[in-house]
Design a protein around this motif. Sequence first.
Motif, PDB file in Angstrom:
ATOM      1  N   MET A   1     -14.886 -18.814  46.778  1.00  0.00           N
ATOM      2  CA  MET A   1     -14.787 -17.397  47.043  1.00  0.00           C
ATOM      3  C   MET A   1     -14.187 -16.708  45.824  1.00  0.00           C
ATOM      4  O   MET A   1     -13.160 -17.119  45.313  1.00  0.00           O
ATOM      5  CB  MET A   1     -13.871 -17.169  48.268  1.00  0.00           C
ATOM      6  CG  MET A   1     -13.577 -15.723  48.545  1.00  0.00           C
ATOM      7  SD  MET A   1     -12.300 -15.418  49.820  1.00  0.00           S
ATOM      8  CE  MET A   1     -13.011 -16.209  51.231  1.00  0.00           C
ATOM      9  N   LYS A   2     -14.867 -15.657  45.354  1.00  0.00           N
ATOM     10  CA  LYS A   2     -14.353 -14.896  44.215  1.00  0.00           C
ATOM     11  C   LYS A   2     -13.369 -13.826  44.706  1.00  0.00           C
ATOM     12  O   LYS A   2     -13.623 -13.154  45.697  1.00  0.00           O
ATOM     13  CB  LYS A   2     -15.502 -14.229  43.462  1.00  0.00           C
ATOM     14  CG  LYS A   2     -16.338 -15.176  42.624  1.00  0.00           C
ATOM     15  CD  LYS A   2     -17.276 -14.370  41.770  1.00  0.00           C
ATOM     16  CE  LYS A   2     -18.258 -15.154  40.929  1.00  0.00           C
ATOM     17  NZ  LYS A   2     -17.991 -16.496  40.592  1.00  0.00           N
ATOM     18  N   ILE A   3     -12.263 -13.704  43.981  1.00  0.00           N
ATOM     19  CA  ILE A   3     -11.256 -12.677  44.257  1.00  0.00           C
ATOM     20  C   ILE A   3     -10.987 -11.961  42.942  1.00  0.00           C
ATOM     21  O   ILE A   3     -10.784 -12.608  41.905  1.00  0.00           O
ATOM     22  CB  ILE A   3      -9.948 -13.301  44.785  1.00  0.00           C
ATOM     23  CG1 ILE A   3     -10.200 -14.115  46.051  1.00  0.00           C
ATOM     24  CG2 ILE A   3      -8.902 -12.225  45.048  1.00  0.00           C
ATOM     25  CD1 ILE A   3      -8.987 -14.876  46.531  1.00  0.00           C
ATOM     26  N   ILE A   4     -10.977 -10.639  42.969  1.00  0.00           N
ATOM     27  CA  ILE A   4     -10.727  -9.870  41.746  1.00  0.00           C
ATOM     28  C   ILE A   4      -9.232  -9.635  41.583  1.00  0.00           C
ATOM     29  O   ILE A   4      -8.550  -9.233  42.529  1.00  0.00           O
ATOM     30  CB  ILE A   4     -11.430  -8.497  41.800  1.00  0.00           C
ATOM     31  CG1 ILE A   4     -12.935  -8.667  41.938  1.00  0.00           C
ATOM     32  CG2 ILE A   4     -11.087  -7.663  40.560  1.00  0.00           C
ATOM     33  CD1 ILE A   4     -13.666  -7.360  42.232  1.00  0.00           C
TER      34      ILE A   4
ATOM     35  N   ASP B   1      -6.323 -23.531  44.904  1.00  0.00           N
ATOM     36  CA  ASP B   1      -7.235 -24.668  45.039  1.00  0.00           C
ATOM     37  C   ASP B   1      -8.652 -24.204  44.719  1.00  0.00           C
ATOM     38  O   ASP B   1      -8.918 -23.023  44.536  1.00  0.00           O
ATOM     39  CB  ASP B   1      -7.107 -25.321  46.423  1.00  0.00           C
ATOM     40  CG  ASP B   1      -7.475 -24.393  47.568  1.00  0.00           C
ATOM     41  OD1 ASP B   1      -8.486 -23.668  47.449  1.00  0.00           O
ATOM     42  OD2 ASP B   1      -6.762 -24.406  48.588  1.00  0.00           O
ATOM     43  N   ASN B   2      -9.588 -25.151  44.668  1.00  0.00           N
ATOM     44  CA  ASN B   2     -10.927 -24.844  44.147  1.00  0.00           C
ATOM     45  C   ASN B   2     -11.816 -24.040  45.098  1.00  0.00           C
ATOM     46  O   ASN B   2     -12.956 -23.772  44.782  1.00  0.00           O
ATOM     47  CB  ASN B   2     -11.640 -26.126  43.700  1.00  0.00           C
ATOM     48  CG  ASN B   2     -11.789 -27.117  44.839  1.00  0.00           C
ATOM     49  OD1 ASN B   2     -11.553 -26.788  46.005  1.00  0.00           O
ATOM     50  ND2 ASN B   2     -12.178 -28.332  44.511  1.00  0.00           N
ATOM     51  N   ARG B   3     -11.282 -23.620  46.241  1.00  0.00           N
ATOM     52  CA  ARG B   3     -12.062 -22.757  47.126  1.00  0.00           C
ATOM     53  C   ARG B   3     -12.087 -21.316  46.607  1.00  0.00           C
ATOM     54  O   ARG B   3     -12.868 -20.499  47.065  1.00  0.00           O
ATOM     55  CB  ARG B   3     -11.473 -22.747  48.543  1.00  0.00           C
ATOM     56  CG  ARG B   3     -11.591 -24.076  49.268  1.00  0.00           C
ATOM     57  CD  ARG B   3     -10.847 -24.036  50.579  1.00  0.00           C
ATOM     58  NE  ARG B   3      -9.413 -23.870  50.298  1.00  0.00           N
ATOM     59  CZ  ARG B   3      -8.523 -23.440  51.192  1.00  0.00           C
ATOM     60  NH1 ARG B   3      -8.900 -23.100  52.404  1.00  0.00           N
ATOM     61  NH2 ARG B   3      -7.251 -23.348  50.877  1.00  0.00           N
ATOM     62  N   PHE B   4     -11.186 -21.003  45.673  1.00  0.00           N
ATOM     63  CA  PHE B   4     -11.025 -19.635  45.193  1.00  0.00           C
ATOM     64  C   PHE B   4     -11.175 -19.573  43.676  1.00  0.00           C
ATOM     65  O   PHE B   4     -10.795 -20.498  42.970  1.00  0.00           O
ATOM     66  CB  PHE B   4      -9.642 -19.094  45.569  1.00  0.00           C
ATOM     67  CG  PHE B   4      -9.377 -19.140  47.047  1.00  0.00           C
ATOM     68  CD1 PHE B   4      -9.858 -18.153  47.883  1.00  0.00           C
ATOM     69  CD2 PHE B   4      -8.662 -20.189  47.598  1.00  0.00           C
ATOM     70  CE1 PHE B   4      -9.621 -18.200  49.242  1.00  0.00           C
ATOM     71  CE2 PHE B   4      -8.418 -20.246  48.957  1.00  0.00           C
ATOM     72  CZ  PHE B   4      -8.901 -19.250  49.786  1.00  0.00           C
ATOM     73  N   GLU B   5     -11.737 -18.448  43.219  1.00  0.00           N
ATOM     74  CA  GLU B   5     -11.811 -18.195  41.778  1.00  0.00           C
ATOM     75  C   GLU B   5     -11.413 -16.750  41.533  1.00  0.00           C
ATOM     76  O   GLU B   5     -12.038 -15.825  42.060  1.00  0.00           O
ATOM     77  CB  GLU B   5     -13.222 -18.422  41.251  1.00  0.00           C
ATOM     78  CG  GLU B   5     -13.342 -18.143  39.764  1.00  0.00           C
ATOM     79  CD  GLU B   5     -14.780 -18.104  39.269  1.00  0.00           C
ATOM     80  OE1 GLU B   5     -14.953 -17.843  38.066  1.00  0.00           O
ATOM     81  OE2 GLU B   5     -15.713 -18.308  40.068  1.00  0.00           O
ATOM     82  N   VAL B   6     -10.353 -16.559  40.754  1.00  0.00           N
ATOM     83  CA  VAL B   6      -9.904 -15.220  40.407  1.00  0.00           C
ATOM     84  C   VAL B   6     -10.678 -14.762  39.175  1.00  0.00           C
ATOM     85  O   VAL B   6     -10.787 -15.494  38.189  1.00  0.00           O
ATOM     86  CB  VAL B   6      -8.380 -15.201  40.137  1.00  0.00           C
ATOM     87  CG1 VAL B   6      -7.937 -13.830  39.643  1.00  0.00           C
ATOM     88  CG2 VAL B   6      -7.621 -15.573  41.402  1.00  0.00           C
TER      89      VAL B   6
END
Length: 193
Positions: free
Chosen positions: A1-4, A21-26
């Motif tokens: 999931m991308k988060i800005i 963790d690798n479920r998220f990408e900022v």
Amino acid sequence: MKIILASNNKHKIAEINELLDNRFEVISLTEAGITEDIPEPYDTFEENALAKAQYAFDKTGLITFSEDSGLVVPALKGAPGVFSARYAGEPRSDARNTAKLLQDLEGYAERDAYYQTTICLVSGAKPMYFKGTCAGTIAENVQGEGGFGYDPIFIPQGYDQTFGQLSPAVKKSISHRAKAMALFITYIQEGLS
């Protein structure tokens, strides 16, 4: 999931991605397609953080968070506060801001201060806030060359050296930003799973 993250600070984004963790990408504002400056016209950290996060969320529909932080000196009625980065005016200068704060505190016996960070998360529901503070005092003069901003004049509570003298590891373990970020990351990993 991308988060800005409503910022283009690559160092900050990399640091946060290491903690998640690798479920998220900022991702940055630029990576989200936002190239314009987002105004921060308000008098509180909360309002400025919300303005930036809400703007990016409205433009992209992606979960967004923003941070606003600064140094608060109660003897100066809360200054520099939300104007910490531009306390001595434009162009922004850490050295000029520090010099102005020391000058403004001349003659004051009361030199208590605290750093504050407020993170605002906007995801379509009610905005969530995560806050961290670090209490201390303002030194009489610049001490140390580490850190940035007011670090060479800020002595955190329980220490006799400024953030400009303390190691980055010590600063990271007690800083306002680290405290707010720990709360934020816990929420993201547990609340958005």
